[in-house]
Every structure is written in structure tokens, then in C-alpha cells.
Design an enzyme around this catalytic site. Sequence first.
Site, PDB file in Angstrom:
ATOM      1  N   THR A  33       0.836  -1.206   0.000  1.00  0.00           N
ATOM      2  CA  THR A  33       0.000   0.000   0.000  1.00  0.00           C
ATOM      3  C   THR A  33       0.868   1.253   0.000  1.00  0.00           C
ATOM      4  O   THR A  33       0.658   2.180  -0.790  1.00  0.00           O
ATOM      5  CB  THR A  33      -0.949   0.008   1.207  1.00  0.00           C
ATOM      6  N   GLN A  66       0.069  -9.934  -5.683  1.00  0.00           N
ATOM      7  CA  GLN A  66      -0.493 -11.286  -5.701  1.00  0.00           C
ATOM      8  C   GLN A  66       0.276 -12.228  -6.623  1.00  0.00           C
ATOM      9  O   GLN A  66       0.021 -13.427  -6.623  1.00  0.00           O
ATOM     10  CB  GLN A  66      -1.967 -11.236  -6.133  1.00  0.00           C
ATOM     11  N   SER A  79       4.524  -7.191  -1.592  1.00  0.00           N
ATOM     12  CA  SER A  79       4.352  -7.221  -0.141  1.00  0.00           C
ATOM     13  C   SER A  79       4.829  -8.561   0.413  1.00  0.00           C
ATOM     14  O   SER A  79       4.540  -9.614  -0.162  1.00  0.00           O
ATOM     15  CB  SER A  79       2.876  -7.001   0.207  1.00  0.00           C
ATOM     16  N   ALA A  80       5.532  -8.527   1.533  1.00  0.00           N
ATOM     17  CA  ALA A  80       6.111  -9.745   2.108  1.00  0.00           C
ATOM     18  C   ALA A  80       5.059 -10.727   2.600  1.00  0.00           C
ATOM     19  O   ALA A  80       5.217 -11.942   2.458  1.00  0.00           O
ATOM     20  CB  ALA A  80       7.047  -9.379   3.257  1.00  0.00           C
ATOM     21  N   HIS A  81       3.979 -10.219   3.186  1.00  0.00           N
ATOM     22  CA  HIS A  81       3.032 -11.132   3.834  1.00  0.00           C
ATOM     23  C   HIS A  81       2.175 -11.911   2.838  1.00  0.00           C
ATOM     24  O   HIS A  81       1.429 -12.809   3.234  1.00  0.00           O
ATOM     25  CB  HIS A  81       2.145 -10.384   4.835  1.00  0.00           C
ATOM     26  N   THR A 131      13.871   4.620   9.904  1.00  0.00           N
ATOM     27  CA  THR A 131      14.714   3.532  10.381  1.00  0.00           C
ATOM     28  C   THR A 131      14.238   2.205   9.797  1.00  0.00           C
ATOM     29  O   THR A 131      13.051   1.888   9.847  1.00  0.00           O
ATOM     30  CB  THR A 131      14.667   3.452  11.923  1.00  0.00           C
ATOM     31  N   CYS A 186      -9.316  -6.005   1.910  1.00  0.00           N
ATOM     32  CA  CYS A 186      -9.519  -4.575   2.162  1.00  0.00           C
ATOM     33  C   CYS A 186     -10.972  -4.145   1.998  1.00  0.00           C
ATOM     34  O   CYS A 186     -11.349  -3.061   2.409  1.00  0.00           O
ATOM     35  CB  CYS A 186      -8.642  -3.752   1.226  1.00  0.00           C
TER      36      CYS A 186
END
Length: 403
Positions: A75, A182, A202-204, A243, A342
Amino acid sequence: MLKLPVYLDYNATTPCDPRVVEAMLPFFTEHFGNAASRSHAPGLYAHAAVDLAREQVAGLIGAEPQEVHFTSGATEANNLALKGVAEAYASKGRHIITCVTEHKAVLDACQHLAHTGHDITYLPVNQEGAIDLAALEAAIRPDTILISLMYANNETGVVHPVDAISKIARKHGVLFMCDASQAVGKIPVNVNTDGIDILTCSAHKLYGPKGMGAIYLRRKSPRVRVIAQIDGGGHERGVRSGTLNVPGIVGFGKACELAAHQLNTENIVQLRDQLESGLLDIPGTNVNGLPFAAAGTPTPGQPASPGKRLPHVTNISFAGVTGEAIMMATGKSIAVSSGSACTSASREPSYVLKAMGVPDELSHGSLRFSLGRFTTEEEIQFAVSAIRTAVAQLRSLQPFSSI
């Protein structure tokens, strides 16, 4: 022994692979250094770990490590891409082309840009969720600065013809951005052979941790410029300050390394087809994202014909019942979705299915099933049986005349 609930919502999120968790753990306690603190050993160790992860992410998508920049998720990466390009190329133009079935992270960012004076063209899709390439090319104008089209749809799994889109973009000198959240880690994705200038992921979605994402920015032919949307320190080559989440980045990198060696989709396609075959045996069902059969529904008991979809996803409409009712009827035994993560909380029909011409009644009666690395045949058999029972019971309470 079958463990409940049977999880069939891998498009919403995936569990962290145990090997990913193992790689991350030391960076919470033992190797806790700040990757930007390169004046001492702990910081240098963290910096080296981030460099390795950057190489792992880049390796999965065919990029150079210096072209990969870490974010908090897709996002943020989508917002950075769209708003960052809009600012960087404002002198060239203020026109962006996207599609009505894009993820909300893209659509909402485009809506924001529209409010600030940018002109957004939203391409329609056909019944199969596909765009018209001729319409795409016709929409390009002298002031078009970006084409933003996803690799694969999160609700239906429909895969866009990325290679053909990129050729059109290159022909007209327009940047091509692709939300590949995806697709990355599920099917082969290569930014060079696919001709992608900007890619977000996205990692997840690929067995990594939540709260981690990345944006790929091509460095040459063309060199992509974006204006940072988060200021404060010039981290990530000035693209995204803050960071670095070293444990999350390490996990993301490990997830990408694992995915690169597990892209064989044969087994998951077989399980997906088995699921479809069992559910299409129920009268009044249809796979959204594939052509309708002549009679209006696929032949009962037969898996849907191959289509340009992700190998692990199917979106099925059940006439005469709602997806929400099916989920309630199956209790806590199956985890599926009535739309994207979402938007599934909304009672409105799926905007993706609506754009594909699916009637509201069938849209309300649709469920998205997404399989994953840990899905078993036993789970598929259980899910088919449970949903068959639930649909039969619900229809018996409210008989549907045409079934």
C-alpha cells in the site's frame, strides 16, 4: 489429523514460513543494530543483513539490488509510486491510466491525485476481467506519464497480459507500473522480460512478515524518478526515509529466497482444480473470471477450463445464497473471503465483480478461495463437503426457483 479452520484465504495473507521466522529471530535480540549506524559492528552487521535481503528480493523479480527499496508494505509502495511519479513528471503531464479493477491502494491513491488536478483514465474490463489492449493504447495522450495496471487481480486471480502492456507503454514512452503483490512468489515475475518500470509487492503475501513491502524502480532505459513521500534522513537512497525494519527485511528476503525455489505450481493447480470440480458440481455455480458456458454455468462435476488466472485462486458464485451466509453456515471450520481483505467488510457488491458484469445477486453470492503452500488434499475435500452442505441447507430455507 485435520486442523480447523481450513485456511483458504492465502490472498488475504499467508502464514510466516517457519524458516522465515527462524531467520528473523536473531535480529530482534542478538543482532539488534540499526542498519544506518555504520560506525560500529552491530550497525554494520544489520546493514549487511539488509544488503543480503535486498539481493534476495531483487533475485526473485530479476532486478538489480540497488533498484529495490523497502517500504512498510505494498500500500505504501503503491502510494509512493503513483504520487511520487506524479510529482516527478509534472512538467511532462498530469494524465495517468489505470483500471477499474485495481486494488484500492491504487484506486484511492489515484482518487487523491484526481483531487489535486491530475486526470485519471479508468479502463473497463470484460466479463473475464480482461482489459482491451486497443482501448489502452487509444487512451494514451501526449501528457500521459504513467500506466498503472496490476499483474494479477486479488479477487479473481485474473492475470493481465503484462508483456503486451509494457510494449504499448514503451512504444509511447510512458512508464509502466505494476502492482504485483499477488503474483510475486506465486508465478514467475521478471521486471526485465516483462518490461516493468515500477513494481510493488508485499512480504506477507509470500510467507513473509506483515508490515514489509518493496518498490522496484528501474535505473536505466528508462531511469525512473519518484519524489519521496516520507522525508527525514534520506534512507533507501532518498526514496523512503525512516529507520529500517531489519527483522522484517531479513524475513522478506528469506521468503523471497524460498519462493524462488518453490515456483512449481503443478500441485497447487491440481488442488485448485479439485476444489473447483467439487464446487461446480453444485447447480447454479460459476467461476468468475472465466468464460460462461453456453448454458450459463459450467458442466456440473467438471473443473473450469484453463484461463489466464493465478494457479491458486478461484472465485465462485453460488446462486440463491450469499457468500456471507455460507461463511456463517460453515461456522469456524473454513476461512475464506467474500472479496479482497480490504473490502470484504463492506456489504456492497464487489466492485471487481460488478465491473466484470456479474449481477449484484451473484456478486453477493460469491466467495474467493485462495490456496497456499500448506494446503492439503484432505483440506480441499473437507471444504467441498462443508460448502456443499451449507449451500443445500441455505437453499432449502429459501428455495431458489431456477435451480
